[in-house]
Design a protein around this motif. Structure first.
Motif, PDB file in Angstrom:
ATOM      1  N   ASN A  36       0.826  -1.258  -0.027  1.00 65.26           N
ATOM      2  CA  ASN A  36       0.092  -0.088   0.052  1.00 65.26           C
ATOM      3  C   ASN A  36       0.838   1.156   0.209  1.00 65.26           C
ATOM      4  OD1 ASN A  36      -1.446   2.350   1.616  1.00 65.26           O
ATOM      5  ND2 ASN A  36      -2.974   1.127   0.720  1.00 65.26           N
TER       6      ASN A  36
ATOM      7  N   CYS B  76      -7.756   5.781  -8.728  1.00 67.92           N
ATOM      8  CA  CYS B  76      -7.970   4.316  -8.174  1.00 67.92           C
ATOM      9  C   CYS B  76      -9.296   4.115  -8.379  1.00 67.92           C
ATOM     10  CB  CYS B  76      -7.295   4.242  -6.615  1.00 67.92           C
ATOM     11  SG  CYS B  76      -7.540   2.942  -5.999  1.00 67.92           S
TER      12      CYS B  76
ATOM     13  N   LEU C 289       2.526   1.703  -3.553  1.00 63.63           N
ATOM     14  CA  LEU C 289       1.112   2.429  -4.499  1.00 63.63           C
ATOM     15  C   LEU C 289       1.034   3.954  -4.166  1.00 63.63           C
ATOM     16  CD1 LEU C 289      -1.212  -0.626  -4.359  1.00 63.63           C
ATOM     17  CD2 LEU C 289       0.304  -0.079  -6.207  1.00 63.63           C
TER      18      LEU C 289
ATOM     19  N   ILE D 131      -1.330   0.259 -13.170  1.00 67.58           N
ATOM     20  CA  ILE D 131      -1.014  -0.644 -12.225  1.00 67.58           C
ATOM     21  C   ILE D 131      -2.462  -1.403 -11.974  1.00 67.58           C
ATOM     22  CG2 ILE D 131      -0.232  -1.445  -9.832  1.00 67.58           C
ATOM     23  CD1 ILE D 131       0.816   1.636  -9.918  1.00 67.58           C
TER      24      ILE D 131
ATOM     25  N   ILE E  44      -4.526   3.311 -10.683  1.00 65.44           N
ATOM     26  CA  ILE E  44      -4.801   1.915 -10.323  1.00 65.44           C
ATOM     27  C   ILE E  44      -6.091   1.435 -10.565  1.00 65.44           C
ATOM     28  CG2 ILE E  44      -4.911   0.437  -8.199  1.00 65.44           C
ATOM     29  CD1 ILE E  44      -2.855   2.236  -6.830  1.00 65.44           C
TER      30      ILE E  44
ATOM     31  N   THR F 278      -5.201  -1.870  -1.422  1.00 65.83           N
ATOM     32  CA  THR F 278      -5.369  -0.514  -2.091  1.00 65.83           C
ATOM     33  C   THR F 278      -6.368   0.258  -0.823  1.00 65.83           C
ATOM     34  OG1 THR F 278      -7.201  -1.441  -3.242  1.00 65.83           O
ATOM     35  CG2 THR F 278      -5.047  -1.319  -4.399  1.00 65.83           C
TER      36      THR F 278
ATOM     37  N   ILE G  96       6.932  -1.013 -11.107  1.00 62.68           N
ATOM     38  CA  ILE G  96       6.070  -0.065 -11.653  1.00 62.68           C
ATOM     39  C   ILE G  96       7.018   0.913 -12.526  1.00 62.68           C
ATOM     40  CG2 ILE G  96       4.655   2.044 -11.187  1.00 62.68           C
ATOM     41  CD1 ILE G  96       3.850   0.594  -8.596  1.00 62.68           C
TER      42      ILE G  96
ATOM     43  N   THR H 252       0.711   7.292 -13.447  1.00 60.35           N
ATOM     44  CA  THR H 252       0.205   6.193 -12.586  1.00 60.35           C
ATOM     45  C   THR H 252      -1.070   6.055 -12.326  1.00 60.35           C
ATOM     46  OG1 THR H 252       1.008   6.952 -10.495  1.00 60.35           O
ATOM     47  CG2 THR H 252       2.682   5.780 -11.793  1.00 60.35           C
TER      48      THR H 252
END
Length: 339
Positions: free
Chosen positions: A11, A53, A14, A78, A26, A41, A162, A24
């Motif tokens: 976590n 996200c 990320l 990701i 997610i 997450t 990543i 980036t």
């Protein structure tokens, strides 16, 4: 230095990438508001917003295909596949598109995507939540395959993954999400707070892909393992008293063959441990590589300790799962044998 379990370390990685790299993002199954089925997450959507996200439909092929397009466009997606068992609907996208994009376009397009997925057994997940499919990815040229065994490595390897410009399959052993595994079902687990690898820097750092770690030096036999099996092997070494050198591969593609060869040439023996089925498993490739490079140094046949060649059993999971007893038997047999 803060202490984290593997979930918290992932976590943190990320969170750092979302905060520092606007390219980036997610997405995947239940990774948004819910925070992922294992909470990797958790809190990221609330902190970074629904455009960074977010949840995706239950369509693994669609998730990976979308990520490939984003990567070609210049983003660094990701994605999470909720369990590694569910990744097969996306296998064609990974093999036919993601792995080949840079080569087939003569580097005009890239595919800097990271595909995260909980994998492996040990939590009574049954046949559809417990498989270890790493070998089918290792076979595909153009894909990198990473499998951490502790929080420190998990964070550093994920950040390195990543930042890779090629696709990475990042497999997270769910049996050790919350604490190291001593290899015995009937013994209480330790916590990562009691383990040196539970100390994880709060900021950015990377662990290079293709760099194995010598967990324990030894002189009698080399043990090659990754993920949960690092902890099982450590328990077996402790219980048998064999002076084994334990190597955590950390990534199987790229593979740190130099560290492996140096160790086997020193010990003259090799035991390979993984929880996937034996036939066609990555242990076969490791065995071939060791045989090719260390033949004249081997003093005993190479041993493999793996899952059984059967569908993953639910009720008999702990018979299937390689444990310290089976690994210990292989260690003793290897040390006592003469080639």
């Amino acid at each position: 230095m803060p202490r984290m379990n593997m979930i918290q370390a992932l976590n943190s990685a990320l969170d750092i990438k979302l905060a520092t790299d606007p390219d980036t993002l997610i997405f995947g199954e239940d990774v948004g508001y819910f925070g992922g089925v294992f909470r990797v997450t958790e809190g990221l959507q609330q902190k970074h917003g629904v455009t960074r996200c977010f949840d995706a439909p239950i369509s693994e092929g669609g998730i990976v295909a979308t990520a490939i397009g984003m990567g070609a466009y210049g983003l660094r997606p990701i994605v999470e596949i909720q369990f590694a068992d569910y990744i097969l609907p996306a296998y064609d996208q990974l093999v036919s598109e993601a792995s080949r994009l840079r080569y087939r376009s003569n580097s005009e397009f890239w595919c800097p995507i990271t595909v995260r997925s909980p994998y492996g057994g040990g939590i009574f997940g049954g046949q559809t939540h417990s498989q270890s499919p790493e070998a089918i990815f290792a076979h595909v040229t153009g894909l990198k395959t990473v499998i951490p065994s502790n929080p420190y490595d998990a964070k550093g390897l994920l950040l390195a993954s990543i930042e890779e410009d090629d696709p990475v399959i990042f497999l997270e052993p769910k049996r050790i999400y919350n604490g190291p595994f001593d290899g015995h079902y009937d013994k209480p687990l330790k916590t990562w707070a009691e383990h040196p690898a539970g100390e994880v820097p709060a900021g950015h750092y990377t662990v290079p892909l293709g760099s194995a770690a010598i967990v324990r030096p030894g002189k009698e036999v080399t043990v090659l393992a990754y993920g949960t099996m690092v902890h099982v092997s450590a328990a077996a070494i402790k219980e048998t008293g064999v002076d084994a050198e334990l190597i955590d591969l950390r990534s199987i593609v790229p593979l740190d063959i130099d560290t492996i060869v140096e160790s086997v040439k020193k010990t003259g023996r090799c035991v390979i441990v993984h929880e996937a089925s034996r036939y066609g498993g990555f242990g076969g490739e490791l065995s071939a590589l060791v045989q090719e490079r260390c033949f004249y140094h081997l003093r005993a046949p190479i041993e493999r300790v793996c899952g059984w060649d059967t569908p993953y059993p639910h009720a008999f999971e702990w018979d299937y799962f390689p444990g310290p007893v089976r690994v210990g038997k292989a260690l003793r047999h290897c040390v006592e044998a003469v080639a």
